[in-house]
Each structure stands twice: as C-alpha cells, then as structure tokens.
Design a protein around this motif. Sequence first.
Motif, PDB file in Angstrom:
ATOM      1  N   ILE A 127      -3.302  -6.963 -10.382  1.00 14.52           N
ATOM      2  CA  ILE A 127      -2.652  -6.462 -11.199  1.00 14.52           C
ATOM      3  C   ILE A 127      -2.844  -5.007 -11.383  1.00 14.52           C
ATOM      4  O   ILE A 127      -1.754  -3.981 -11.655  1.00 14.52           O
ATOM      5  N   ARG A 128      -3.719  -4.414 -11.352  1.00 12.84           N
ATOM      6  CA  ARG A 128      -4.390  -3.127 -11.442  1.00 12.84           C
ATOM      7  C   ARG A 128      -3.673  -2.123 -10.550  1.00 12.84           C
ATOM      8  O   ARG A 128      -3.616  -0.888 -10.599  1.00 12.84           O
ATOM      9  N   TYR A 129      -3.274  -2.667  -9.236  1.00 15.67           N
ATOM     10  CA  TYR A 129      -2.668  -1.625  -8.480  1.00 15.67           C
ATOM     11  C   TYR A 129      -1.177  -1.597  -8.639  1.00 15.67           C
ATOM     12  O   TYR A 129      -0.469  -0.737  -7.751  1.00 15.67           O
ATOM     13  N   GLY A 130      -0.538  -2.231  -9.561  1.00 11.73           N
ATOM     14  CA  GLY A 130       0.920  -2.033  -9.935  1.00 11.73           C
ATOM     15  C   GLY A 130       1.690  -2.111  -8.729  1.00 11.73           C
ATOM     16  O   GLY A 130       1.676  -3.296  -8.023  1.00 11.73           O
ATOM     17  N   ASP A 131       2.643  -1.067  -8.587  1.00 10.97           N
ATOM     18  CA  ASP A 131       3.465  -1.255  -7.581  1.00 10.97           C
ATOM     19  C   ASP A 131       2.964  -1.445  -6.085  1.00 10.97           C
ATOM     20  O   ASP A 131       3.492  -1.531  -5.183  1.00 10.97           O
ATOM     21  N   LEU A 132       1.560  -0.737  -5.955  1.00 13.04           N
ATOM     22  CA  LEU A 132       1.043  -0.925  -4.389  1.00 13.04           C
ATOM     23  C   LEU A 132       0.213  -2.270  -4.272  1.00 13.04           C
ATOM     24  O   LEU A 132      -0.288  -2.388  -3.259  1.00 13.04           O
ATOM     25  N   CYS A 133       0.578  -3.420  -5.039  1.00 14.21           N
ATOM     26  CA  CYS A 133      -0.035  -4.844  -4.843  1.00 14.21           C
ATOM     27  C   CYS A 133       0.343  -5.267  -3.652  1.00 14.21           C
ATOM     28  O   CYS A 133       1.442  -4.758  -3.151  1.00 14.21           O
ATOM     29  N   ASN A 134      -0.695  -5.710  -2.753  1.00 11.46           N
ATOM     30  CA  ASN A 134      -0.183  -6.392  -1.581  1.00 11.46           C
ATOM     31  C   ASN A 134       0.263  -5.342  -0.459  1.00 11.46           C
ATOM     32  O   ASN A 134       1.136  -5.541   0.248  1.00 11.46           O
ATOM     33  N   SER A 135      -0.096  -4.179  -0.499  1.00 12.23           N
ATOM     34  CA  SER A 135       0.222  -3.025   0.511  1.00 12.23           C
ATOM     35  C   SER A 135      -0.723  -2.534   1.042  1.00 12.23           C
ATOM     36  O   SER A 135      -2.235  -2.683   0.945  1.00 12.23           O
ATOM     37  N   THR A 136      -0.552  -1.652   2.204  1.00 12.47           N
ATOM     38  CA  THR A 136      -1.713  -1.045   3.008  1.00 12.47           C
ATOM     39  C   THR A 136      -1.468   0.489   2.791  1.00 12.47           C
ATOM     40  O   THR A 136      -0.355   0.958   2.936  1.00 12.47           O
ATOM     41  N   LEU A 137      -2.474   1.170   2.481  1.00 14.90           N
ATOM     42  CA  LEU A 137      -2.587   2.485   2.458  1.00 14.90           C
ATOM     43  C   LEU A 137      -3.290   3.473   3.480  1.00 14.90           C
ATOM     44  O   LEU A 137      -4.354   2.805   3.970  1.00 14.90           O
ATOM     45  N   LEU A 138      -2.607   4.248   4.142  1.00 10.65           N
ATOM     46  CA  LEU A 138      -3.493   5.186   5.101  1.00 10.65           C
ATOM     47  C   LEU A 138      -3.894   6.375   4.436  1.00 10.65           C
ATOM     48  O   LEU A 138      -3.234   7.258   3.929  1.00 10.65           O
ATOM     49  N   LEU A 139      -5.222   6.327   4.515  1.00  9.63           N
ATOM     50  CA  LEU A 139      -5.799   7.549   3.571  1.00  9.63           C
ATOM     51  C   LEU A 139      -6.515   8.394   4.628  1.00  9.63           C
ATOM     52  O   LEU A 139      -6.769   8.048   5.508  1.00  9.63           O
TER      53      LEU A 139
END
Length: 166
Positions: free
Chosen positions: A70-82
């Motif tokens: 839940i701490r990731y908010g809208d980014l839950c279950n996603s992949t980020l490219l950094l």
Amino acid sequence: MPCWGKLRIAQCGDSIWTLSTVQKLSKSSFRDNTFVRYELPYISESGQHVDVVCYGQLNYILECHLDNNIRYGDLCNSTLLLALIIPCATNGLDASSQCVEYKRSLVPIITDLRNIKAAVGRVGTRRHWGIIDCSSDHIQITFAELELGADARVNDADDASTSDYD
C-alpha cells in the motif's frame, strides 16, 4: 534490480549506452554516447509547472518491480524504468540555444527514464567541457530553393563570395 545497458529514443532515433556498459566494452570500437539531455519537472515560485533542462552522464538503467504494498499508492504492482544519472553543473542552461560549459559533475540522481530526451555530445575546451545539443527544433537543417533574378549571374571571372548569392 535488473540493469539495462542501452536505450533508444524513438522520436529522435538516438541510441544511448550506459557508462557501466561502455566501461566493459573495448574503447576503440565504441564512441562515448553516454551523455544525455534530460528534463526535470519543477514548480516555480509562481506555481507554474516548468521543465528544467539538465545534462549528465547516464550511468545505469534500472528496472524496478513494485509489489502490491500500500505504501506505493497508485504505483502498486507496476514496473518503473529508472535512470541513474551523474548531472553536469550547467545551472539549467539550454545548450540547444546557447553556449553551455561546465567544469564539474554533481551528486548522482535517479529519475524516471522518460525524462531523458536526447543524446548529447561534449567537447573539452580550456579546462571546461562544452555541451553539444542538437535536439532542438530550431537547430534542424532545412533546405530552401534559392530564387535568382537576372542580375544574380556569376561568371567564371567573378568571385562567388561577392555575388548576390550571399
């Protein structure tokens, strides 16, 4: 985290390697195309959203998988490219419209990979590095047809540099 070694920007066709990958390859067979133009969103004192132009060396491309915490908010279950970038101290100046030089690098940052806009070059000059940025629309080469009048003739004896072609 998985790391990537190369990035290709679809809009402009630039291919950019990461510094970590280039260091592993033969220096004689690859040119250093690890420097990038990136833009960071910023909210000015007046509340306007602006993008600050920055330059730096792309060190790593990281693939970050986020779980359903839940701490990731809208980014839950996603992949980020950094992108891990070592910024150049250019004070937000845009090298596509003016001469920009820097002497030192800043502390590394991590930003969204989508903030990278183009590959840039750099050239050493008098204890500085100059940024070469050809990513702007007003730098693109255009060709126009030259209309010549009857008095714009140049014959063999004339010097073309003094004709009406200038």
